[in-house]
Every structure is written in structure tokens, then in C-alpha cells.
Design a protein around this motif. Structure first.
Motif, mmCIF file in Angstrom:
data_model
loop_
_atom_site.group_PDB
_atom_site.id
_atom_site.type_symbol
_atom_site.label_atom_id
_atom_site.label_comp_id
_atom_site.label_asym_id
_atom_site.label_seq_id
_atom_site.Cartn_x
_atom_site.Cartn_y
_atom_site.Cartn_z
ATOM 1 N N PHE A 148 -59.927 -26.321 -19.461
ATOM 2 C CA PHE A 148 -60.393 -25.004 -19.019
ATOM 3 C C PHE A 148 -59.398 -24.386 -18.034
ATOM 4 C CE2 PHE A 148 -64.824 -25.545 -20.536
ATOM 5 C CZ PHE A 148 -65.036 -24.254 -20.976
ATOM 6 N N ILE A 149 -59.001 -25.148 -17.024
ATOM 7 C CA ILE A 149 -58.063 -24.634 -16.018
ATOM 8 C C ILE A 149 -56.736 -24.256 -16.672
ATOM 9 C CG2 ILE A 149 -56.730 -25.229 -13.952
ATOM 10 C CD1 ILE A 149 -59.091 -27.026 -13.123
ATOM 11 N N ALA A 150 -56.239 -25.119 -17.547
ATOM 12 C CA ALA A 150 -54.970 -24.844 -18.226
ATOM 13 C C ALA A 150 -55.068 -23.589 -19.091
ATOM 14 C CB ALA A 150 -54.575 -26.044 -19.080
ATOM 15 N N SER A 151 -56.208 -23.390 -19.758
ATOM 16 C CA SER A 151 -56.391 -22.199 -20.599
ATOM 17 C C SER A 151 -56.298 -20.923 -19.770
ATOM 18 C CB SER A 151 -57.746 -22.264 -21.316
ATOM 19 O OG SER A 151 -57.822 -23.385 -22.161
ATOM 20 N N ILE A 165 -52.645 -20.371 -18.693
ATOM 21 C CA ILE A 165 -51.806 -19.877 -19.792
ATOM 22 C C ILE A 165 -52.024 -18.379 -19.993
ATOM 23 C CG2 ILE A 165 -51.469 -19.966 -22.300
ATOM 24 C CD1 ILE A 165 -51.949 -23.001 -22.091
ATOM 25 N N VAL A 166 -53.290 -17.937 -19.973
ATOM 26 C CA VAL A 166 -53.579 -16.505 -20.141
ATOM 27 C C VAL A 166 -53.012 -15.715 -18.959
ATOM 28 C CG1 VAL A 166 -55.422 -14.791 -20.208
ATOM 29 C CG2 VAL A 166 -55.590 -16.855 -21.599
ATOM 30 N N LEU A 167 -53.150 -16.243 -17.744
ATOM 31 C CA LEU A 167 -52.609 -15.566 -16.569
ATOM 32 C C LEU A 167 -51.084 -15.445 -16.665
ATOM 33 C CD1 LEU A 167 -53.051 -14.371 -13.733
ATOM 34 C CD2 LEU A 167 -52.841 -16.698 -12.813
ATOM 35 N N THR A 168 -50.439 -16.514 -17.104
ATOM 36 C CA THR A 168 -48.984 -16.479 -17.286
ATOM 37 C C THR A 168 -48.590 -15.437 -18.316
ATOM 38 O OG1 THR A 168 -48.870 -18.835 -16.743
ATOM 39 C CG2 THR A 168 -46.962 -17.871 -17.870
ATOM 40 N N GLY A 191 -60.896 -23.546 -23.958
ATOM 41 C CA GLY A 191 -61.304 -24.655 -23.116
ATOM 42 C C GLY A 191 -62.364 -25.536 -23.745
ATOM 43 N N TRP A 192 -63.145 -24.976 -24.670
ATOM 44 C CA TRP A 192 -64.241 -25.727 -25.273
ATOM 45 C C TRP A 192 -63.891 -26.273 -26.657
ATOM 46 C CZ3 TRP A 192 -67.777 -27.724 -22.445
ATOM 47 C CH2 TRP A 192 -68.986 -28.177 -22.963
ATOM 48 N N THR A 193 -62.631 -26.177 -27.063
ATOM 49 C CA THR A 193 -62.227 -26.664 -28.394
ATOM 50 C C THR A 193 -61.412 -27.952 -28.286
ATOM 51 O OG1 THR A 193 -60.334 -25.145 -28.266
ATOM 52 C CG2 THR A 193 -62.245 -24.422 -29.553
ATOM 53 N N THR A 245 -48.812 -21.778 -28.257
ATOM 54 C CA THR A 245 -49.021 -23.023 -29.004
ATOM 55 C C THR A 245 -48.284 -24.187 -28.344
ATOM 56 O OG1 THR A 245 -49.222 -21.761 -31.066
ATOM 57 C CG2 THR A 245 -48.799 -24.119 -31.262
ATOM 58 N N ALA A 246 -47.012 -23.971 -27.984
ATOM 59 C CA ALA A 246 -46.232 -25.027 -27.340
ATOM 60 C C ALA A 246 -46.821 -25.406 -25.988
ATOM 61 C CB ALA A 246 -44.787 -24.587 -27.188
ATOM 62 N N SER A 247 -47.364 -24.428 -25.283
ATOM 63 C CA SER A 247 -47.973 -24.718 -23.980
ATOM 64 C C SER A 247 -49.150 -25.670 -24.131
ATOM 65 C CB SER A 247 -48.437 -23.413 -23.319
ATOM 66 O OG SER A 247 -47.347 -22.556 -23.060
ATOM 67 N N PHE A 248 -50.023 -25.410 -25.108
ATOM 68 C CA PHE A 248 -51.158 -26.300 -25.329
ATOM 69 C C PHE A 248 -50.721 -27.652 -25.888
ATOM 70 C CE2 PHE A 248 -53.895 -22.480 -25.138
ATOM 71 C CZ PHE A 248 -54.938 -22.997 -24.376
ATOM 72 N N ALA A 249 -49.734 -27.647 -26.777
ATOM 73 C CA ALA A 249 -49.347 -28.872 -27.463
ATOM 74 C C ALA A 249 -48.543 -29.821 -26.590
ATOM 75 C CB ALA A 249 -48.546 -28.532 -28.732
ATOM 76 N N PHE A 250 -47.812 -29.285 -25.620
ATOM 77 C CA PHE A 250 -46.956 -30.148 -24.805
ATOM 78 C C PHE A 250 -47.349 -30.122 -23.328
ATOM 79 C CE2 PHE A 250 -44.381 -29.098 -28.544
ATOM 80 C CZ PHE A 250 -44.037 -30.372 -28.958
ATOM 81 N N ILE A 251 -47.332 -28.945 -22.704
ATOM 82 C CA ILE A 251 -47.593 -28.869 -21.263
ATOM 83 C C ILE A 251 -49.002 -29.337 -20.935
ATOM 84 C CG2 ILE A 251 -47.723 -27.341 -19.281
ATOM 85 C CD1 ILE A 251 -45.595 -25.587 -20.616
ATOM 86 N N VAL A 252 -50.000 -28.835 -21.677
ATOM 87 C CA VAL A 252 -51.388 -29.206 -21.394
ATOM 88 C C VAL A 252 -51.619 -30.691 -21.664
ATOM 89 C CG1 VAL A 252 -53.804 -28.810 -22.029
ATOM 90 C CG2 VAL A 252 -52.233 -26.873 -21.824
ATOM 91 N N VAL A 253 -51.007 -31.208 -22.724
ATOM 92 C CA VAL A 253 -51.163 -32.638 -23.032
ATOM 93 C C VAL A 253 -50.550 -33.501 -21.935
ATOM 94 C CG1 VAL A 253 -50.388 -34.479 -24.598
ATOM 95 C CG2 VAL A 253 -51.383 -32.389 -25.527
ATOM 96 N N PHE A 254 -49.332 -33.155 -21.495
ATOM 97 C CA PHE A 254 -48.694 -33.922 -20.421
ATOM 98 C C PHE A 254 -49.519 -33.832 -19.130
ATOM 99 C CE2 PHE A 254 -44.497 -33.192 -22.734
ATOM 100 C CZ PHE A 254 -44.497 -34.475 -23.268
ATOM 101 N N LEU A 255 -49.989 -32.632 -18.796
ATOM 102 C CA LEU A 255 -50.787 -32.443 -17.592
ATOM 103 C C LEU A 255 -52.085 -33.255 -17.662
ATOM 104 C CD1 LEU A 255 -51.214 -30.887 -14.911
ATOM 105 C CD2 LEU A 255 -52.327 -29.092 -16.248
#
Length: 529
Positions: free
Chosen positions: A321-324, A327-330, A354-356, A84-94
Motif C-alpha cells: 500500500f505504501i509503495a503504491s 509510486i503514484v506520488l513520484t 495495494g490490494w492485488t 511496472t519496473a517499480s513494482f517488479a523490482f523496487i517494491v519487491v526488494f523493499l
């Protein structure tokens, strides 16, 4: 004045009709509301809608965030905190960074600072859109938790980027040291203020006598006070509302003390958020004439602006999509070293995440809040173009992703049941047995002496010893004294349900809340008989 009232009353009727139509068509209502707003804005003679961004930030945003925080499960959110934190912060910043550099490279006259303004605006996915769509399809509970939790937190991260970028555009410089201090204060100050005010509201309920109406009014006032208090000291109002809402959500039976308060509060909040959600999405469509008029003043062709908007939309989708997948790979790598909540993520899940990425209310409010002029009196550069690009992004993601997401989920065939939760049927069996055991134990322990001679206590014991499916009404008639004993028994069941929810990670909190709701409904039914 009367004409304006009739017009706005008509808009409310449009909202209700559009949502009913959306339910019939089984599509997300935000999509139809935006389209309805667009169509209404094209009708000749319709009065122009002038939107003050403060109205969206202060009137609409706090209750929407608070309701989301109150409904989400803290247990599930904490379990999925890493993703959740990865999508909410890292993905948003990226996302904001990539949008900034692309806008700087491809949109004429866009500085890097202005690119970050646009990136901060369009980077957060909208909570309401995804939630409305997911009502018509089933996905694993942990995925729902990630999407709901992301939407609660990503508004804060995107608005922080947006604010710093505005300062950079206005001053022409960006001081990293000052930005780091401000960022820390916005995050920790916002969370702290929300927790403190949540604690104060809880104590007020505990110390002072309140009735049902007071409880409901205080619950409506809480998010506004949290948001305004944090914004007044330049910290994050979003994080204040989210942290305060989560704090009170975990303690909801102390915050709303009686079944009547909880039931009426639930009904009031459901109607309130239904209306304000409808208003903000209709406003998005209604605002088109103002946005296009400003674009003409700037001298940019609509076709060019649409192209820029579609480029930004494509970037948002590709980056997510790339970030998703990353995250799964990590997660797959990290599981070899530490325990993670979902050690075996579904391989198709990055496609779903990626599609949401539908955009909505917060993006519109942020774009509208861009000042018309800088402090030196010069017009804010490309303000109208940023507004139009934001509108295109919202419209494109809502219609394209929103309409196709249910079909995509069905095509992916991701198993709904996971090994990390009991099924709803299994959880119900565990909870029903536990409630029965608690009730029998409490009655036999406290009324051991004469329950055979006491008809209403005997009826209660029969009620909990009976086989599931027997007619309850035929064996469950209580005197006033018997009702009070039964209410005390139900309170013991509530305590057990809350404890079981905390201690049993396999039980979905949504199922536990369903049984707590049933107890409240049953108690209220008996009180009015």
C-alpha cells in the motif's frame, strides 16, 4: 501403481469441478482449488503428497511464464515500463528487506540472512491469482498491463534475493562484490539467453519446413529450453523465458506461420495452462500435512507459527500500500519534467494496486526448494517454520484479498475508459475501415483489368463494399482460385493490422488481436469448405 493413477485422475476431476464451481460463484478459481486441496488433505487414508520443488520450477513455471509473456502486449508493457519496473523490482526488494528485519526482530532464532530467505520467498505477488480475479471485473487497460507485467518480472527479482540469502545462510557471510557480479550475470545473461534462443526458434521456423504439429510441439518446448539453458549457466531462467516469450510474441505471425498453427497452438496452450494452473494450486492445499508435520518436529506451536504468518502477511499488505502511494506520488512529480505514459493517474489507483498482492506458486516452490541440510550436514535452520509461514501467507492473501478484491474494485468505481486508449467500439470502427480500404486497394490494384467479368473477384469487392450487417454468405461464394486471391487479400489485411497496432498508440492491442483471430478463423473455415 493403478491406485496412484486413479488417485491422480481423481485430482484432475476435482480441479475441473472446482473451476466450474468457481465460475458459477464468480470467484477466482485458485481460491477454491487451495481450499479443495486443504479439505482433501484432511481425509483419512489419502496418500501423502511429496512435492519436489524442481517439478514446480522446471515443469510448471516455464510454461506459465511463457504463456503470460506471449499474451501480454509488448506495446502496452513498454508504455507502462516505469510503473511496472517499480513494482517488479523496487517494491519487491523493499518488501524483502522489511520482512527480513521484522523476522529477525520478532521470530526467535531468525538471523538476518534467514529473514532475507523468507523475504525473497514471500515478496512476489502471483500472476495467476490476480488474472483469475480480474476476469470478473473491469479495470483500466493500463492497470491490467502493470499487474501482468509486474507478475512476469517480479519472480526473477525475488528468486535472485532468495538465492543470495541462501548462500549467506549456508556460508555465514555475504560478499557484496561477488553478489553484484552474480546479479548482473543473472539479469543480463538470462535476458540474453532468452533472446538468442527465441531468435534461433524463429529461424528454425523460417528455414525448415514445419507442419502444424511441429509448430505446436516447438512452441511447447521453447520455454523449457530457455529456462533450463539459463539455469545451467547460473543466470535467471525466469528472465530467459520472459524475454524469449516477449520476443516471439511480437513476431507471432513469423513464429506460427499459418492460421491453422496459430489456432491449434492457442487451443493447446489454453488447455495446457488450464491444467497446470489447477494442479499447482491444488498442490498448495494438499501439502498442508507435510508442512505441519515438519513444524511439530521443529518444536514450534502451530498457534505461534500462524501468528508469525499473519504478521508477515500484514507487513506485505502495508508495504505494498505504501509503495503504491509513493509510486503514484513520484509519477505526479515526474510528469512536470518528462513525458510519462499516465500523467494523470487515478487517485484511487494505489488502493487497487495495494490490494492485488496475492501470493501463490512461485512462493511455494521457492520455500520447498530450501535444502533440508547445509553443506556441513547441519539441518537448515527453521526450514519447516519458513514453509509454514509461506503457506499461511499464500492462504491468507488468496482468501482475504482474493475474495474481497472484486467488491473493492466496484466500490472504488475507477473509470474503465481512459483518454490514452480508444474505446473498443471506436477502435473497431477504425480497424474495420482500414481493413476494408486495404482489401479494396489490393484487389483493384492487382486485378484492375477484368474484375467486372471475373465473378469471384467481383464478389470479393462487393464483400468489402457492402454495408456492415448485410448477409455475408449470400454474396460470398468463391471458386478455388478465388479463395487463393482472397487469402492473399487477407494477408495484406494482417500486415496492415500489425502495422496499425505498432504505430497507433490509441488502439489497444487486444482489439487488434481479436481482428487477427477473426481473419485466421475465416481463412480456416474457407479452407475446409
Amino acid at each position: 501403481m493403478i491406485e496412484s493413477f486413479v488417485f491422480y485422475l481423481g485430482l484432475v476431476m476435482v480441479i475441473i469441478f472446482a473451476i466450474m464451481l468457481a465460475k458459477m460463484m464468480k470467484i477466482a478459481y485458485p481460491i477454491l482449488l487451495v481450499v479443495a486441496g486443504l479439505l482433501i488433505s484432511l481425509i483419512p487414508g489419502i496418500p501423502p503428497i511429496k512435492i519436489e520443488p524442481e517439478l514446480i520450477f522446471i515443469i510448471f513455471l516455464p510454461p506459465l511464464l511463457y504463456e503470460g509473456a506471449f499474451q501480454i502486449s509488448w506495446k502496452e508493457l513498454w508504455k507502462m515500463r516505469g510503473v511496472t519496473a517499480s513494482f517488479a523490482f523496487i517494491v519487491v526488494f523493499l518488501t524483502a528487506i522489511i520482512v527480513a528485519f521484522v523476522a529477525n526482530s520478532y521470530i526467535p532464532g531468525f538471523s538476518l540472512a534467514l529473514g532475507f530467505v523468507l523475504g525473497g520467498i514471500v515478496s512476489p505477488p502471483d500472476a495467476v491469482s490476480a488474472g483469475a480475479i480480474l476476469k470478473y471485473v473491469k479495470i483500466p487497460k493500463n492497470y491490467t498491463t502493470v499487474l501482468e507485467g509486474e507478475s512476469l518480472l517480479n519472480d526473477a527479482s525475488s528468486l535472485i534475493i532468495f538465492r543470495f540469502a541462501l548462500v549467506a545462510v549456508a556460508t555465514g557471510q555475504f560478499i557484496w562484490q561477488d553478489a553484484a557480479i552474480s546479479f548482473g550475470w543473472m539479469v543480463f545473461g538470462g535476458v540474453g539467453i532468452g533472446l538468442v534462443l527465441g531468435f534461433i526458434f524463429l529461424k528454425v521456423h523460417k528455414i525448415f519446413p514445419t507442419d502444424v504439429n511441429m509448430d505446436v510441439i516447438l512452441s511447447l518446448a521453447a520455454p523449457y529450453m530457455m529456462y533450463i539453458a539459463a539455469e545451467e549457466v547460473h543466470s535467471s531462467g525466469v528472465l530467459s523465458v520472459v524475454s524469449g516469450g516477449l520476443f516471439l510474441s511480437v513476431r507471432r505471425h513469423q513464429w506460427l506461420k499459418t492460421p491453422e498453427s496459430r489456432l491449434k497452438g492457442f487451443n493447446v496452450w489454453e488447455s495446457f495452462t488450464f491444467l497446470i494452473n489447477g494442479i499447482v494450486f491444488l498442490i498448495i492445499g494438499l501439502d498442508l500435512p507435510e508442512i505441519t508435520a515438519g513444524l511439530k518436529n521443529e518444536g514450534v506451536k502451530i498457534s505461534e507459527a500462524i501468528g508469525y504468518g499473519l504478521i508477515v502477511t500484514a507487513i506485505l499488505i502495508v508495504v505494498r500500500f505504501i509503495a503504491s502511494y509513493l509510486i503514484v506520488l513520484t509519477l505526479l512529480i515526474v510528469r512536470n519534467f518528462i513525458n510519462v505514459a499516465d500523467p494523470n493517474p487515478e487517485r484511487k489507483s494505489p488502493i487497487l494496486f495495494g490490494w492485488t498482492g496475492m501470493r501463490g506458486v512461485v512462493s511455494l516452490a521457492a520455500a520447498l526448494s530450501i535444502p533440508v541440510a547445509l553443506e556441513n550436514g547441519q539441518p537448515f535452520p527453521h526450514r519447516d517454520l519458513v514453509l509454514f509461514i509461506t503457506f499461511v501467507v499464500i492462504l491468507a492473501t488468496l482468501i482475504v484479498q482474493g475474495l474481497t478484491l472484486p467488491a473493492l474494485i466496484k466500490w472504488l468505481k475507477i473509470p474503465v475508459e481512459t483518454p490514452y486508449h480508444m474505446s473498443e467500439k471506436e477502435a473497431s470502427i477504425v480497424l474495420q475501415k482500414g481493413m476494408k480500404d486495404v482489401a479494396l486497394s489490393y484487389l483493384r490494384k492487382n486485378f484492375k483489368g477484368g474484375h467486372d467479368e471475373n465473378l469471384y473477384i467481383k464478389n470479393m469487392i462487393i464483400r468489402w463494399e457492402r454495408e456492415e450487417g448485410e448477409d455475408e454468405e449470400s454474396i460470398f461464394t468463391l471458386s478455388p482460385e478465388g479463395k487463393e486471391i482472397y487469402f492473399a487479400t487477407m494477408e495484406k489485411q494482417r500486415e496492415w493490422l500489425r502495422k496499425e497496432n505498432r504505430e497507433n498508440p490509441l488502439i489497444d492491442e487486444e482489439v487488434t488481436r481479436l481482428y487477427l483471430l477473426k481473419l485466421d478463423l475465416e481463412e480456416e473455415r474457407l479452407r475446409i469448405e
